[in-house]
Design an enzyme around this catalytic site. Structure first.
Site, short mmCIF file in Angstrom:
data_model
loop_
_atom_site.label_atom_id
_atom_site.label_comp_id
_atom_site.label_asym_id
_atom_site.label_seq_id
_atom_site.Cartn_x
_atom_site.Cartn_y
_atom_site.Cartn_z
N GLU A 203 -6.74 8.87 16.87
CA GLU A 203 -7.20 10.25 17.10
C GLU A 203 -8.02 10.72 15.89
O GLU A 203 -9.08 11.35 16.04
CB GLU A 203 -6.00 11.19 17.29
CG GLU A 203 -5.24 11.01 18.60
CD GLU A 203 -4.18 9.93 18.52
OE1 GLU A 203 -4.14 9.20 17.50
OE2 GLU A 203 -3.40 9.79 19.48
N GLU B 239 -10.19 -1.37 4.88
CA GLU B 239 -9.00 -1.61 5.70
C GLU B 239 -9.37 -1.58 7.19
O GLU B 239 -8.97 -2.45 7.94
CB GLU B 239 -7.95 -0.53 5.39
CG GLU B 239 -6.69 -0.66 6.23
CD GLU B 239 -5.62 0.36 5.87
OE1 GLU B 239 -5.83 1.16 4.94
OE2 GLU B 239 -4.57 0.36 6.54
N SER C 26 -4.71 6.99 12.24
CA SER C 26 -4.53 6.93 13.70
C SER C 26 -5.88 7.04 14.42
O SER C 26 -6.85 7.58 13.90
CB SER C 26 -3.58 8.04 14.16
OG SER C 26 -4.28 9.25 14.16
N GLN D 290 0.83 -1.21 0.00
CA GLN D 290 0.00 0.00 0.00
C GLN D 290 0.86 1.26 0.00
O GLN D 290 1.57 1.52 0.98
CB GLN D 290 -0.89 0.00 1.26
CG GLN D 290 -1.77 1.23 1.40
CD GLN D 290 -2.56 1.23 2.70
OE1 GLN D 290 -2.15 0.60 3.67
NE2 GLN D 290 -3.68 1.90 2.72
N GLY D 291 0.78 2.04 -1.06
CA GLY D 291 1.58 3.26 -1.15
C GLY D 291 0.73 4.50 -0.94
O GLY D 291 0.52 5.28 -1.88
N TYR D 292 0.24 4.66 0.28
CA TYR D 292 -0.51 5.87 0.61
C TYR D 292 0.42 6.91 1.27
O TYR D 292 0.61 8.00 0.77
CB TYR D 292 -1.66 5.53 1.57
CG TYR D 292 -2.96 5.11 0.93
CD1 TYR D 292 -3.01 4.55 -0.34
CD2 TYR D 292 -4.16 5.25 1.62
CE1 TYR D 292 -4.22 4.16 -0.91
CE2 TYR D 292 -5.37 4.87 1.06
CZ TYR D 292 -5.40 4.32 -0.20
OH TYR D 292 -6.60 3.95 -0.75
N SER D 293 0.98 6.52 2.45
CA SER D 293 1.69 7.50 3.30
C SER D 293 2.98 7.99 2.67
O SER D 293 3.68 7.26 1.98
CB SER D 293 2.03 6.86 4.64
OG SER D 293 0.87 6.34 5.23
C1 FAD Z 1 3.68 -0.17 11.49
C2 FAD Z 1 3.06 0.74 10.47
C3 FAD Z 1 2.73 0.23 9.24
C4 FAD Z 1 2.20 1.09 8.26
N1 FAD Z 1 1.95 0.57 7.02
C5 FAD Z 1 1.57 1.41 6.03
C6 FAD Z 1 1.45 0.94 4.70
O1 FAD Z 1 1.66 -0.25 4.41
N2 FAD Z 1 1.12 1.80 3.73
C7 FAD Z 1 0.86 3.12 3.99
O2 FAD Z 1 0.52 3.85 3.06
N3 FAD Z 1 0.96 3.61 5.25
C8 FAD Z 1 1.32 2.79 6.27
N4 FAD Z 1 1.46 3.26 7.55
C9 FAD Z 1 1.29 4.71 7.78
C10 FAD Z 1 0.12 5.07 8.66
O3 FAD Z 1 -1.08 4.98 7.94
C11 FAD Z 1 0.41 6.49 9.19
O4 FAD Z 1 1.49 6.36 10.11
C12 FAD Z 1 -0.78 7.10 9.89
O5 FAD Z 1 -1.77 7.43 8.96
C13 FAD Z 1 -0.40 8.36 10.71
O6 FAD Z 1 0.31 9.27 9.93
P1 FAD Z 1 1.72 9.88 10.42
O7 FAD Z 1 2.56 8.72 10.88
O8 FAD Z 1 2.23 10.75 9.33
O9 FAD Z 1 1.41 10.75 11.71
P2 FAD Z 1 0.94 12.28 11.75
O10 FAD Z 1 -0.15 12.51 10.78
O11 FAD Z 1 2.15 13.14 11.68
O12 FAD Z 1 0.32 12.34 13.20
C14 FAD Z 1 1.11 12.43 14.40
C15 FAD Z 1 0.15 12.47 15.60
O13 FAD Z 1 -0.73 13.61 15.53
C16 FAD Z 1 -2.08 13.19 15.58
N5 FAD Z 1 -2.91 14.00 14.70
C17 FAD Z 1 -2.59 14.43 13.45
N6 FAD Z 1 -3.61 15.16 12.93
C18 FAD Z 1 -4.59 15.20 13.89
C19 FAD Z 1 -5.91 15.77 13.97
N7 FAD Z 1 -6.43 16.45 12.93
N8 FAD Z 1 -6.63 15.59 15.09
C20 FAD Z 1 -6.12 14.88 16.14
N9 FAD Z 1 -4.88 14.32 16.13
C21 FAD Z 1 -4.13 14.47 15.03
C22 FAD Z 1 -2.05 11.75 15.08
O14 FAD Z 1 -3.15 11.02 15.51
C23 FAD Z 1 -0.76 11.23 15.67
O15 FAD Z 1 -0.94 10.85 17.01
C24 FAD Z 1 1.95 2.44 8.56
C25 FAD Z 1 2.26 2.94 9.83
C26 FAD Z 1 2.81 2.10 10.78
C27 FAD Z 1 3.14 2.68 12.14
#
Ligand code: FAD
Length: 400
Positions: free
Chosen positions: A387, A248, A385, A126-129
């Site tokens: 949140e 998902e 996440s 999955q290439g989202y993040s």
């Molecule tokens: C083990 C693991 C596997 C993953 N696998 C994949 C994958 O296969 N493919 C893929 O595409 N992605 C993957 N991800 C990415 C995952 O979807 C993101 O980590 C997630 O969406 C959070 O984004 P971020 O890490 O950039 O955190 P950020 O967006 O930077 O958030 C940091 C913190 O701020 C909080 N926050 C941010 N905005 C708000 C808001 N508006 N209100 C309240 N709180 C807020 C968040 O909840 C979090 O606690 C994976 C992540 C992990 C940890």
């Protein structure tokens, strides 16, 4: 909604149990039940056993190779698999990109890609993040620019994805890419399928503290992607991306697995002693286990209610399942760690990798629990996440 199993449901459950008894390889089962690490071959082996039986894609319609089960049968199947300790079926192909291809893909994409997902010929990721696009996913910057030359229409893709789970095994990646930077950010995204073996794709491992290689960075450097790999319409990718996320998050609830882990927690707590009696009889610990079990039963009912809306794509209720499911998973790992106490402290990577039969800690059940606990901190982050899910629930369900 009738929550009692009919005679047919019970007969179906027996059929599934009998199949698992005879077809689940004992070595795979042992790895799962002992919380040891599984490798690609383990996942593929189990996928293909289920595919041969026609059971690998329980939610797919019959026309694409699904078994044609009801929502309740799917639930029973998942519960039985979890109870038996099967490896999980990787969701990226079967549960994530396939529903999007079925709903929005071209006939050619359906004919070309779905059979390869069923047979596990293609491992998807999955290439989202991206580094600047996690919770704020619509900020993706990876670009895809359309060209027409003598070899036909294609996109040139440049950018970076991150946290890409098991990309080191993948043959294909589904990506959100920016195809128009001049409009509102959600309106300039497309959903593109990219061959991981194409020139210009680089996978760089992110090694975790416990030395596990589960996630990666993926880089695209002038990667050429045929225009036939665009799903649906250009710049409509945000709609497809959200549709996929609903699927998902439902899967992340993992109620069956939590029930199995609750059983393990109770066995551990019966074995360990506090003040001369089994830990499970300690009033404080027993109260925590009981509270958790009640939460799990409530989630089980909620999952059944969501599944009962047969044929409908999961909506914001998927966020409820995601939050409660992952809260419960994390609480379970906390209580298991608490029950195992200092026996869970030594870190033994060789045992986790299956390179050594017994753990140096002398307690095989306790040895993986610290690693398991830390690994499960991720569940409240990935898939969006918790949140963010709470924000969705407050706006879209509670209308706050
Ligand atoms: C083990 C693991 C596997 C993953 N696998 C994949 C994958 O296969 N493919 C893929 O595409 N992605 C993957 N991800 C990415 C995952 O979807 C993101 O980590 C997630 O969406 C959070 O984004 P971020 O890490 O950039 O955190 P950020 O967006 O930077 O958030 C940091 C913190 O701020 C909080 N926050 C941010 N905005 C708000 C808001 N508006 N209100 C309240 N709180 C807020 C968040 O909840 C979090 O606690 C994976 C992540 C992990 C940890």
């Amino acid at each position: 909604m009738d929550l009692h199993y009919s005679d047919e449901d019970l007969a179906f459950r027996d059929q599934v149990r009998a199949f698992l008894d005879s077809h689940l390889p004992k070595d795979l089962q042992a790895k799962v039940l002992q919380h040891l690490r599984l490798d690609k071959d383990d996942f593929v082996r189990w996928h293909r056993i289920l595919a041969r039986q026609g059971w690998v894609a329980p939610a797919w319609p019959r026309e694409f190779g699904g078994p044609g089960w009801t929502a309740l049968q799917r639930h029973i199947f998942e519960e039985e698999c979890a109870r038996a300790g099967t490896p999980r079926i990787m969701p990226f192909g079967i549960d994530m990109v396939a529903p999007v291809i079925m709903a929005f893909g071209s006939q050619e994409q359906k004919a070309r890609l779905l059979p390869r997902i069923l047979s596990c010929e293609d491992w998807w990721c999955q290439g989202y993040s991206e580094p600047g696009a996690g919770s704020d996913l619509a900020s993706v910057k990876t670009t895809a620019v359309r060209h027409l030359d003598a070899d036909g229409e294609h996109y040139i893709v440049n950018g970076q994805k991150t946290w890409t789970t098991l990309a080191q095994h993948a043959d294909m990646i589904f990506c959100l890419v920016r195809t128009d930077a001049s409009v509102r950010k959600q309106e300039g995204i497309s959903f593109l399928l990219i061959d991981m073996h194409a020139p210009g794709v680089t996978v760089r491992p992110i090694i975790m503290l416990d030395e596990d290689h589960e996630v990666n960075e993926v880089f695209f450097d002038n990667v050429r992607v045929p225009a036939a790999n665009l799903v649906g319409e250009e710049n409509r990718g945000w709609t497809y991306a959200k549709y996929l996320l609903g699927h998902e998050r439902t899967g992340i609830a993992a109620v069956g697995r939590s029930k199995r882990e609750l059983g393990l927690l109770k066995r551990l707590a019966r074995r360990e002693h506090k003040n001369g009696r089994p830990l499970l009889e300690d009033p404080l610990f027993a109260a925590k286990v009981a509270a958790l079990e009640i939460e799990l039963m409530a989630l089980d009912m909620t999952v059944l209610r969501v599944l009962a809306q047969a044929g409908k794509a999961p909506g914001p209720e998927a966020s409820v399942l995601k939050v409660r499911g992952t809260d419960i998973q994390q609480m379970l790992t906390e209580l298991m760690l608490e029950a195992a106490g200092p026996m869970a402290l030594p870190f033994d990577a060789a045992y986790l990798e299956g390179e050594q039969e017994h753990s140096v800690a002398g307690d095989d059940a306790a040895a993986p629990l610290a690693s398991y606990y830390f690994n499960y901190r991720k569940t409240s982050i990935y898939g969006g996440s918790n949140e963010i899910q709470r924000g969705i629930i407050s706006q879209m369900i509670l209308g706050l």
